[in-house]
Scaffold this motif. Structure first.
Motif, PDB file in Angstrom:
ATOM      1  N   SER A  63       2.270  -1.619  -2.268  1.00 40.68           N
ATOM      2  CA  SER A  63       3.257  -2.628  -1.874  1.00 40.68           C
ATOM      3  C   SER A  63       2.745  -4.037  -2.139  1.00 40.68           C
ATOM      4  CB  SER A  63       3.628  -2.464  -0.406  1.00 40.68           C
ATOM      5  OG  SER A  63       2.504  -2.638   0.436  1.00 40.68           O
ATOM      6  N   MET A  64       1.457  -4.253  -1.905  1.00 41.01           N
ATOM      7  CA  MET A  64       0.883  -5.569  -2.188  1.00 41.01           C
ATOM      8  C   MET A  64       0.805  -5.822  -3.684  1.00 41.01           C
ATOM      9  SD  MET A  64      -0.248  -8.329  -0.863  1.00 41.01           S
ATOM     10  CE  MET A  64      -0.536  -7.855   0.844  1.00 41.01           C
ATOM     11  N   ALA A  65       0.446  -4.800  -4.450  1.00 44.39           N
ATOM     12  CA  ALA A  65       0.300  -4.965  -5.898  1.00 44.39           C
ATOM     13  C   ALA A  65       1.618  -5.319  -6.564  1.00 44.39           C
ATOM     14  CB  ALA A  65      -0.275  -3.687  -6.503  1.00 44.39           C
ATOM     15  N   LEU A  66       2.701  -4.725  -6.113  1.00 44.79           N
ATOM     16  CA  LEU A  66       3.982  -4.897  -6.790  1.00 44.79           C
ATOM     17  C   LEU A  66       4.591  -6.274  -6.595  1.00 44.79           C
ATOM     18  CD1 LEU A  66       5.619  -1.422  -6.028  1.00 44.79           C
ATOM     19  CD2 LEU A  66       4.730  -2.225  -8.220  1.00 44.79           C
ATOM     20  N   LEU A  67       4.414  -6.873  -5.434  1.00 43.93           N
ATOM     21  CA  LEU A  67       5.130  -8.111  -5.108  1.00 43.93           C
ATOM     22  C   LEU A  67       4.496  -9.362  -5.695  1.00 43.93           C
ATOM     23  CD1 LEU A  67       6.148  -7.493  -1.390  1.00 43.93           C
ATOM     24  CD2 LEU A  67       7.638  -7.582  -3.382  1.00 43.93           C
ATOM     25  N   LEU A  68       3.238  -9.303  -6.091  1.00 44.92           N
ATOM     26  CA  LEU A  68       2.532 -10.475  -6.638  1.00 44.92           C
ATOM     27  C   LEU A  68       2.559 -11.666  -5.684  1.00 44.92           C
ATOM     28  CD1 LEU A  68       3.770 -10.354 -10.358  1.00 44.92           C
ATOM     29  CD2 LEU A  68       1.665  -9.411  -9.411  1.00 44.92           C
ATOM     30  N   ARG A  69       2.834 -11.411  -4.410  1.00 43.55           N
ATOM     31  CA  ARG A  69       2.917 -12.411  -3.336  1.00 43.55           C
ATOM     32  C   ARG A  69       4.084 -13.393  -3.497  1.00 43.55           C
ATOM     33  NH1 ARG A  69       1.795 -10.874   0.961  1.00 43.55           N
ATOM     34  NH2 ARG A  69       0.800 -12.666   1.923  1.00 43.55           N
ATOM     35  N   TYR A  70       5.039 -13.060  -4.348  1.00 37.53           N
ATOM     36  CA  TYR A  70       6.229 -13.903  -4.440  1.00 37.53           C
ATOM     37  C   TYR A  70       7.056 -13.835  -3.161  1.00 37.53           C
ATOM     38  CZ  TYR A  70       5.623 -14.897  -9.425  1.00 37.53           C
ATOM     39  OH  TYR A  70       5.147 -15.344 -10.633  1.00 37.53           O
ATOM     40  N   ASP A  71       6.869 -12.791  -2.362  1.00 38.54           N
ATOM     41  CA  ASP A  71       7.618 -12.700  -1.113  1.00 38.54           C
ATOM     42  C   ASP A  71       7.268 -13.830  -0.156  1.00 38.54           C
ATOM     43  OD1 ASP A  71       5.090 -11.244  -1.139  1.00 38.54           O
ATOM     44  OD2 ASP A  71       5.527 -10.701   0.930  1.00 38.54           O
ATOM     45  N   GLY A  98       7.513   0.160  -9.037  1.00 36.65           N
ATOM     46  CA  GLY A  98       7.143   1.361  -8.292  1.00 36.65           C
ATOM     47  C   GLY A  98       7.382   2.625  -9.092  1.00 36.65           C
ATOM     48  N   GLY A  99       8.481   2.674  -9.828  1.00 38.49           N
ATOM     49  CA  GLY A  99       8.756   3.840 -10.667  1.00 38.49           C
ATOM     50  C   GLY A  99       7.698   4.032 -11.741  1.00 38.49           C
ATOM     51  N   LEU A 100       7.281   2.939 -12.373  1.00 40.89           N
ATOM     52  CA  LEU A 100       6.244   3.027 -13.413  1.00 40.89           C
ATOM     53  C   LEU A 100       4.909   3.479 -12.831  1.00 40.89           C
ATOM     54  CD1 LEU A 100       7.026  -0.194 -15.503  1.00 40.89           C
ATOM     55  CD2 LEU A 100       7.521   2.180 -16.109  1.00 40.89           C
ATOM     56  N   LEU A 101       4.546   2.923 -11.674  1.00 41.90           N
ATOM     57  CA  LEU A 101       3.279   3.308 -11.050  1.00 41.90           C
ATOM     58  C   LEU A 101       3.300   4.771 -10.605  1.00 41.90           C
ATOM     59  CD1 LEU A 101       2.099   0.298  -8.847  1.00 41.90           C
ATOM     60  CD2 LEU A 101       1.106   1.152 -10.973  1.00 41.90           C
ATOM     61  N   ALA A 102       4.452   5.265 -10.177  1.00 41.28           N
ATOM     62  CA  ALA A 102       4.547   6.668  -9.780  1.00 41.28           C
ATOM     63  C   ALA A 102       4.280   7.584 -10.967  1.00 41.28           C
ATOM     64  CB  ALA A 102       5.924   6.952  -9.181  1.00 41.28           C
ATOM     65  N   GLY A 122      -3.380  15.159  -3.131  1.00 40.62           N
ATOM     66  CA  GLY A 122      -3.018  16.144  -4.146  1.00 40.62           C
ATOM     67  C   GLY A 122      -1.739  15.750  -4.864  1.00 40.62           C
ATOM     68  N   GLY A 123      -0.771  16.676  -4.879  1.00 37.94           N
ATOM     69  CA  GLY A 123       0.492  16.429  -5.572  1.00 37.94           C
ATOM     70  C   GLY A 123       1.410  15.447  -4.871  1.00 37.94           C
ATOM     71  N   TRP A 124       1.033  14.995  -3.675  1.00 39.79           N
ATOM     72  CA  TRP A 124       1.842  14.019  -2.940  1.00 39.79           C
ATOM     73  C   TRP A 124       1.589  12.584  -3.398  1.00 39.79           C
ATOM     74  CZ3 TRP A 124       5.609  15.310   0.518  1.00 39.79           C
ATOM     75  CH2 TRP A 124       5.623  16.622   0.975  1.00 39.79           C
ATOM     76  N   LEU A 125       0.631  12.379  -4.284  1.00 39.75           N
ATOM     77  CA  LEU A 125       0.274  11.008  -4.686  1.00 39.75           C
ATOM     78  C   LEU A 125       1.449  10.228  -5.282  1.00 39.75           C
ATOM     79  CD1 LEU A 125      -1.828   8.790  -4.976  1.00 39.75           C
ATOM     80  CD2 LEU A 125      -2.571   9.852  -7.123  1.00 39.75           C
ATOM     81  N   PRO A 126       2.232  10.788  -6.233  1.00 35.60           N
ATOM     82  CA  PRO A 126       3.378  10.015  -6.755  1.00 35.60           C
ATOM     83  C   PRO A 126       4.375   9.611  -5.670  1.00 35.60           C
ATOM     84  CG  PRO A 126       2.899  11.868  -8.184  1.00 35.60           C
ATOM     85  CD  PRO A 126       2.079  12.064  -6.943  1.00 35.60           C
ATOM     86  N   LEU A 127       4.600  10.490  -4.683  1.00 40.13           N
ATOM     87  CA  LEU A 127       5.512  10.136  -3.603  1.00 40.13           C
ATOM     88  C   LEU A 127       4.931   9.042  -2.711  1.00 40.13           C
ATOM     89  CD1 LEU A 127       7.030  13.558  -2.486  1.00 40.13           C
ATOM     90  CD2 LEU A 127       8.166  11.685  -3.683  1.00 40.13           C
ATOM     91  N   ALA A 128       3.606   9.046  -2.548  1.00 44.17           N
ATOM     92  CA  ALA A 128       2.965   7.966  -1.791  1.00 44.17           C
ATOM     93  C   ALA A 128       3.166   6.627  -2.496  1.00 44.17           C
ATOM     94  CB  ALA A 128       1.480   8.258  -1.615  1.00 44.17           C
ATOM     95  N   VAL A 129       3.094   6.645  -3.821  1.00 42.40           N
ATOM     96  CA  VAL A 129       3.332   5.414  -4.592  1.00 42.40           C
ATOM     97  C   VAL A 129       4.779   4.955  -4.429  1.00 42.40           C
ATOM     98  CG1 VAL A 129       3.420   4.444  -6.923  1.00 42.40           C
ATOM     99  CG2 VAL A 129       1.496   5.898  -6.240  1.00 42.40           C
ATOM    100  N   GLN A 130       5.707   5.899  -4.463  1.00 42.72           N
ATOM    101  CA  GLN A 130       7.116   5.540  -4.247  1.00 42.72           C
ATOM    102  C   GLN A 130       7.324   4.973  -2.852  1.00 42.72           C
ATOM    103  OE1 GLN A 130       9.252   5.247  -6.467  1.00 42.72           O
ATOM    104  NE2 GLN A 130       9.631   7.047  -7.724  1.00 42.72           N
ATOM    105  N   ALA A 131       6.616   5.520  -1.869  1.00 44.91           N
ATOM    106  CA  ALA A 131       6.702   4.960  -0.515  1.00 44.91           C
ATOM    107  C   ALA A 131       6.172   3.531  -0.491  1.00 44.91           C
ATOM    108  CB  ALA A 131       5.918   5.837   0.463  1.00 44.91           C
TER     109      ALA A 131
END
Length: 430
Positions: A63-71, A98-102, A122-131
């Motif tokens: 969440s921090m990576a995606l926003l670039l602190r523009y928020d 978020g979609g690209l990182l997933a 494990g296999g939950w990592l992409p869903l964690a990224v989406q979260a």
């Protein structure tokens, strides 16, 4: 006789009221989360809580990576049109990025996951990224709501998030659903974001009906161009802080056993998350008030700063002392005898978390006072001492020692950070 500035009086009068609105919502949300923890601790084991801790770490970093602190710029934007442009930018970065990182997470080799301490997912990592992407969009809408001073909708959305996760987690735990604790967090994130978007809709419609230069449309890219300091100064240090803040959890998984990492995850969830959320609620209000005062009356801004510190010291010291004295028996009573080790770790964490509770609500003062250039300095220091503390603990075979060293370093850094803010406030207004 000095007469207070007209703009300062409403800010002072409204600070306590708005903080109370946010704090009451956060209190309700945390009561829901804390209330369900004794049940979850009996439904899920140490391995599940270790995965839960790693999930939360991924969400925080993404969440921090995606926003670039523009928020952070939404609140201080000069016009409503510019703020809207920043909001569109943040939502685009959150959901698109978020979609690209997933996809990247899905393709991440298993050995790389293990090296990064992500193997419990494990296999939950992409869903964690989406979260994490959902959390980023939630943060952007929170900033918009703060600008509009729409604190009741913010409060309602946070309660929806906590209630959704609590109900889903309890149901999945009762049904024995694999990964139920993680899936519950994703469901809570979706519900919280949907609630915030719906509850803020009246404010957006009211603003869009206005016609003035202040509401003239500003494109997302143009809004980004007007705030180059966010990705240049704020984002690198914020990313460092986000990554290093999550390092203890990730390193506990990588360097210690699940039997130790699981109790740490529970202790952190029970203590640190409420501290950060309450501090964030007060920080939301403090940032808006302090920004107005600092430009007009440095003495009033300093008074607000000191008053906020005193208030949260008064709130934080009693529970910290209680945990230092009775951490183990309290956790054994609340969560089950097998979790007494989590109480011992909670006692170690208590002084640091108390210091964070006092300081975190006022951390936005660094941005308001134009001290962003110092953020990377503190970020690099954190990147050094946080893993070093855990490494020393690992060499001695003691997670508690690593957490103790981390806490001592954190308290020193907090003290230096706030001394810098106080020193700047003694100078004439810019």
């Amino acid at each position: 006789m000095n007469t207070p500035l007209p703009a300062a009086a409403p800010a002072e009068r409204g600070f306590a009221r708005d903080t109370l609105v946010l704090a009451s919502g956060l209190g309700a949300a945390q009561l829901i989360t804390l209330g369900v923890m004794p049940l979850w601790s009996r439904q899920f084991g140490a391995a599940e809580f270790a995965a839960f801790g790693v999930w939360a770490s991924v969400v925080a970093v993404v969440s921090m990576a995606l926003l670039l602190r523009y928020d952070t710029c939404i609140v201080i934007a000069k016009t409503e049109g510019e703020a809207r442009g920043l909001l569109r930018l943040c939502l685009g970065l959150s959901l698109g990025g978020g979609g690209l990182l997933a996809l990247v997470a899905w393709a991440l080799p298993v050995p790389w996951q293990a090296a990064l301490g992500l193997q419990p997912l494990g296999g939950w990592l992409p869903l964690a990224v989406q979260a994490g992407a959902l959390a980023a969009a939630f943060a952007a809408l929170l900033a918009w709501g703060n600008r509009r001073r729409a604190y009741p909708p913010i409060t309602g959305a946070r309660i929806a998030l906590a209630a959704g996760a609590a109900l889903a987690g309890t149901a999945f735990g009762a049904a024995g659903v694999a990964g139920g604790l993680l899936l519950a967090q994703l469901i809570g994130g979706v519900l919280g974001l949907a609630a915030l978007a719906l509850l803020l809709a009246p404010w957006r419609r009211a603003a869009s009906g206005e016609s003035s230069p202040d509401t003239a449309a500003v494109g997302a890219l143009e809004a980004a161009r007007r705030h180059p300091q966010a990705p240049r100064y704020l984002w690198p240090s914020a990313m460092l802080d986000a990554v290093t803040q999550q390092l203890p959890m990730l390193l506990a998984v990588a360097w210690f056993s699940t039997a130790e990492a699981g109790p740490f995850s529970l202790a952190w969830r029970v203590l640190a998350v409420p501290v950060m959320m309450v501090a964030g609620a007060a920080g939301t209000v403090f940032y808006e008030r302090f920004a107005r005062l600092a430009a007009q009356d440095r003495a009033a801004a300093r008074a607000l700063l000191l008053r906020t510190w005193r208030t949260f010291a008064f709130i934080g010291l009693p529970p910290a002392l209680l945990l230092l004295a009775f951490g183990e028996p309290l956790f054994a009573w609340a969560f089950g005898a097998e979790w007494s080790g989590a109480g011992a770790l909670a006692a170690v964490l208590a002084p640091m978390l108390c210091a964070m509770l006092v300081s975190s609500p006022t951390s936005g003062a660094l941005i308001v006072l134009g001290l962003q250039k110092w953020s990377p300095v503190f970020g690099v220091a954190m990147l050094a001492y946080r893993p070093l503390a855990l490494w020393i603990g690992a060499q001695q075979g003691s997670l508690a020692l690593g957490l103790l060293l981390w806490g001592l370093c954190e308290i020193v850094a907090i003290a230096l950070y706030n001394l810098l803010i106080l020193r700047t406030l003694r100078r004439p207004a810019f």
